[in-house]
Design an enzyme around this catalytic site. Structure first.
Site, short mmCIF file in Angstrom:
data_model
loop_
_atom_site.label_atom_id
_atom_site.label_comp_id
_atom_site.label_asym_id
_atom_site.label_seq_id
_atom_site.Cartn_x
_atom_site.Cartn_y
_atom_site.Cartn_z
N LYS A 1 -6.99 5.53 -8.15
CA LYS A 1 -6.85 6.52 -7.08
C LYS A 1 -7.92 7.63 -7.17
O LYS A 1 -8.63 7.74 -8.16
CB LYS A 1 -5.45 7.14 -7.13
CG LYS A 1 -4.35 6.12 -6.81
CD LYS A 1 -4.45 5.61 -5.39
CE LYS A 1 -3.23 4.83 -4.94
NZ LYS A 1 -3.12 3.48 -5.50
C1 LIG Z 1 0.22 3.06 -0.10
C2 LIG Z 1 0.73 3.07 -1.51
N1 LIG Z 1 1.95 3.57 -1.75
C3 LIG Z 1 2.46 3.62 -2.99
C4 LIG Z 1 1.74 3.17 -4.06
C5 LIG Z 1 2.38 3.22 -5.42
O1 LIG Z 1 1.69 4.10 -6.27
P1 LIG Z 1 1.96 4.06 -7.85
O2 LIG Z 1 1.17 2.94 -8.40
O3 LIG Z 1 1.49 5.41 -8.31
O4 LIG Z 1 3.42 3.89 -8.04
C6 LIG Z 1 0.47 2.65 -3.88
C7 LIG Z 1 -0.29 2.16 -5.03
O5 LIG Z 1 -1.29 1.55 -4.98
C8 LIG Z 1 -0.06 2.59 -2.57
O6 LIG Z 1 -1.27 2.08 -2.33
#
Ligand SMILES: Cc1ncc(COP(=O)(O)O)c(C=O)c1O
Length: 404
Positions: free
Chosen positions: A202
């Site tokens: 990210k």
């Molecule tokens: C649109 C979206 N929502 C939620 C997430 C979940 O994030 P995390 O990996 O921090 O749980 C991601 C992860 O890639 C994502 O791309």
């Protein structure tokens, strides 16, 4: 023109990964400081990261957690969403946006996407039923969706809005940061939560990590409680000289807290975030310019009144002009040592969602059309301009070798 790292075939010598974090010496020193301090879980660095993050986005309350998935799950729980409820979720998202709704025992109602890959308010409105409790819009690729129209719908139908801002750390909508308290004007603060991701790829990376923001103090307190077993305030201090061994469990909470080691990374990543986004935007512009006269590619549609955080640079192939499909396009880029990815396989096409909720191919046509044609090119500050030129060279080479 080929860069010096490209050989005559148009193939880079060394594989360019799709994404890499930019970890500097400050991040490393801060992590080492945590390791040496003896305090490696939730502690003073998490508190500092929360305060600095809150100031950055313009919110009163920021709660650090171990992922955006946990953030979304906590938000749904705190808003009382559960069995029998429906939650509107875009289908063009990472599975976790919908999975957390399933974890709550609620039903994810999946909706289609528009030309900018974001959800369209008109599709959301059509999906609202008497059982709908919340909308979870995703700011796809780091470009804010139509926030005002979505809030307007939420107000009209008395729904909560939980923004999935996994891609949108540093994004803006009408000069307000995503996650800012002022963004929600008109929608009651008790109905609005924003969730961020600090996953390794990210814009701001802590390996794994996430943040929840809200303007409502009570909601903030409850979500903080839920993030650490439901234990009473400041229970994390119980092993310090200032803390007490005694605590009470006020809710059956989760184990979703962030560690000081993650926050050590976050504190310094946050300082560099604007600079990271600037570099991403510069590379996005180089891609835009390079593909301007290439009808086989559609470059990302950028909307006005927004600051794009450029988490992803997603191109759409005009398959009608190519003799290969998207997967073969990806394979041919890989053969030229360029890593890419696809964001996303629409949620309604995953077996679990088909089997459990009855979704079928053909249900959400735009997302399916888009899914067959999209790929995300490498875009991150650790890339050099030469890397960007290598990607451009490889993409143009694949196109010229496969014109219909
Ligand atoms: C649109 C979206 N929502 C939620 C997430 C979940 O994030 P995390 O990996 O921090 O749980 C991601 C992860 O890639 C994502 O791309």
């Amino acid at each position: 023109m080929l860069s010096h790292k490209q050989v005559a075939s148009g193939r880079r010598e060394k594989f360019l990964p799709f994404a890499l974090p930019s970890i500097g010496e400050e991040e490393i020193a801060e992590v080492v400081d945590s390791l040496r301090s003896g305090w490696i879980t939730t502690g003073p660095k998490v508190k500092r990261f929360e305060e600095e993050f809150a100031r950055y986005v313009g919110t009163e309350h920021a709660i650090a957690v171990n992922s955006c998935t946990s953030a979304l799950h906590i938000a749904l729980t705190a808003l009382g969403i559960g069995q029998g409820d429906e939650v509107i979720v875009p289908t063009l998202t990472f599975c976790s946006t919908a999975n957390v709704v399933v974890h709550r025992g609620a039903r994810p109602v999946l909706v289609d996407c528009g030309d900018d890959f974001n959800v369209r308010p008109e599709d959301i409105e059509k999906a609202i039923t008497p059982r709908t409790r919340a909308i979870v819009p995703v700011h796809y690729s780091g470009q804010a969706c139509d926030v005002n129209a979505i809030y307007e719908l939420a107000r009209k139908h008395n729904l909560a809005v939980i923004e999935d801002a996994a891609h949108a750390v540093g994004s803006e909508y009408h000069d307000q940061k995503i996650g800012a308290d002022h963004l929600g004007h008109g929608l009651d603060a008790t109905h609005r939560v924003t969730c961020f991701s600090f996953y390794a790829t990210k814009n701001l990376a802590t390996g794994e990590g996430g943040m929840i923001t809200t303007a409502d103090p009570k909601l903030a307190e409850f979500m903080r409680l839920l993030s650490l077993h439901g234990m009473s305030k400041d229970a994390w201090k119980r092993y310090t000289g200032a803390g007490s061994w005694y605590y009470e469990v006020l809710a059956a909470g989760y184990k979703d807290n962030m560690t000081d080691i993650q926050a050590a990374l976050g504190i310094h990543q946050l300082k560099r975030l604007d600079e990271f986004i600037e570099r991403r935007a510069h590379y996005a512009k180089l891609y835009d310019e390079a593909f301007e006269d290439t009808p086989e590619i559609e470059t990302p549609l950028v909307r006005s009144n927004r600051k794009h955080a450029w988490h992803l640079y997603v191109i759409k192939l005009s398959l009608e002009r190519l003799a290969i499909d998207r997967s073969q396009f990806i394979d041919q880029l890989r053969a030229r040592n360029i890593g890419t990815s696809v964001h996303f396989i629409p949620v309604h096409l995953h077996p679990h969602y088909k089997d459990r909720f009855g979704y079928q191919p053909g249900d959400l046509k735009n997302a399916e059309y888009v899914y067959d044609r999209i790929l995300s090119l490498p875009l991150y500050p650790a890339m050099t301009e030469e890397d960007v030129q290598d990607v451009i060279g490889a993409v143009l080479d694949v196109i010229s070798s496969n014109r219909r």
